[in-house]
Scaffold this motif. Structure first.
Motif, short mmCIF file in Angstrom:
data_model
loop_
_atom_site.label_atom_id
_atom_site.label_comp_id
_atom_site.label_asym_id
_atom_site.label_seq_id
_atom_site.Cartn_x
_atom_site.Cartn_y
_atom_site.Cartn_z
N THR A 100 -114.84 12.42 -24.85
CA THR A 100 -115.52 11.14 -25.06
C THR A 100 -114.92 10.37 -26.23
N LEU B 40 -112.46 7.66 -25.08
CA LEU B 40 -112.89 6.61 -24.15
C LEU B 40 -112.49 5.20 -24.60
N ALA B 41 -112.61 4.89 -25.87
CA ALA B 41 -112.25 3.54 -26.33
C ALA B 41 -110.76 3.27 -26.11
N GLN C 128 -110.06 3.01 -22.35
CA GLN C 128 -110.57 1.75 -21.81
C GLN C 128 -109.67 0.58 -22.20
N GLU D 141 -106.74 0.81 -19.98
CA GLU D 141 -107.17 0.44 -18.62
C GLU D 141 -107.17 -1.08 -18.46
N GLN D 142 -107.73 -1.78 -19.43
CA GLN D 142 -107.77 -3.25 -19.38
C GLN D 142 -106.37 -3.86 -19.44
N TRP E 260 -111.45 -0.16 -14.51
CA TRP E 260 -112.77 0.45 -14.41
C TRP E 260 -113.62 -0.03 -15.57
N PRO E 261 -114.92 -0.22 -15.35
CA PRO E 261 -115.79 -0.55 -16.48
C PRO E 261 -115.92 0.66 -17.42
N PRO E 262 -116.20 0.42 -18.69
CA PRO E 262 -116.25 1.52 -19.67
C PRO E 262 -117.18 2.66 -19.26
N GLU E 263 -118.33 2.33 -18.71
CA GLU E 263 -119.29 3.37 -18.35
C GLU E 263 -118.80 4.27 -17.21
#
Length: 172
Positions: A15, A18-19, A22, A25-26, A34-37
């Motif tokens: 976890t 994740l930042a 993400q 990913e963007q 994908w959205p962060p969640e």
């Protein structure tokens, strides 16, 4: 498990990653990010496993597997463009194969953008064959190629340098 190679290494995603994932990913998939969640939810699923490639404390690639035997599914795979061509995508894909086998999968599936020849080439080099097209699969209307490859003793062997080993071009 971590695999170390010429300056970068693979390890399970946490976890805490994740930042960074993400943000990549963007950057890498602006139309399909994908959205962060979604990554957080995937990490919480017992049927999913994710890895990151890291160099000098920075995430430079990531990949995910969902495995519900007998099928393993490549959820995502990405490498920062300036690190492409160093065997990172291959190492991530081989890690997915190795773990899918260990979880009881006998084949792998994936979707890849029809307009992404570089990714398609990676998958074909590792024994994937196109089995279907999903028209307008992506948000922008792009088609997805569905690809599959067998795993295990009855399937094709991994290309030179079996799962978990260092690709020749990445050897120190």
């Amino acid at each position: 498990m971590s695999a170390r190679t010429g300056g970068w290494f693979l390890r399970p995603m946490t976890t805490a990653d994740l930042a960074a994932v993400q943000a990549l990913e963007q950057e890498l998939f602006p139309l399909d990010a994908w959205p962060p969640e979604m990554f957080a939810a995937e990490l919480a699923q017992p049927v999913c496993r994710y890895w990151v490639a890291e160099q000098d404390g920075a995430v430079i690639g990531y990949a995910g597997l969902m495995c519900i035997p007998p099928v393993g599914d490549v959820q995502t795979i990405a490498v920062v463009p300036e690190h492409e061509g160093r065997g990172i995508g291959t190492a991530l894909l081989r890690t997915l194969h190795e773990h899918a086998r260990g979880l009881g999968a006998d084949r792998m599936m994936l979707e890849v953008r029809a307009d992404n020849p570089r990714a398609q080439q990676l998958y074909r080099r590792h024994g994937y064959e196109q089995i279907h097209v999903r028209p307008r699969y992506y948000r922008d209307g792009g088609d997805a190629l569905v690809m599959c490859r067998p795993l295990g003793p009855e399937g094709p062997a991994e290309p030179a340098g079996a799962a978990g080993s260092v690709p020749e071009e990445d050897a120190p």
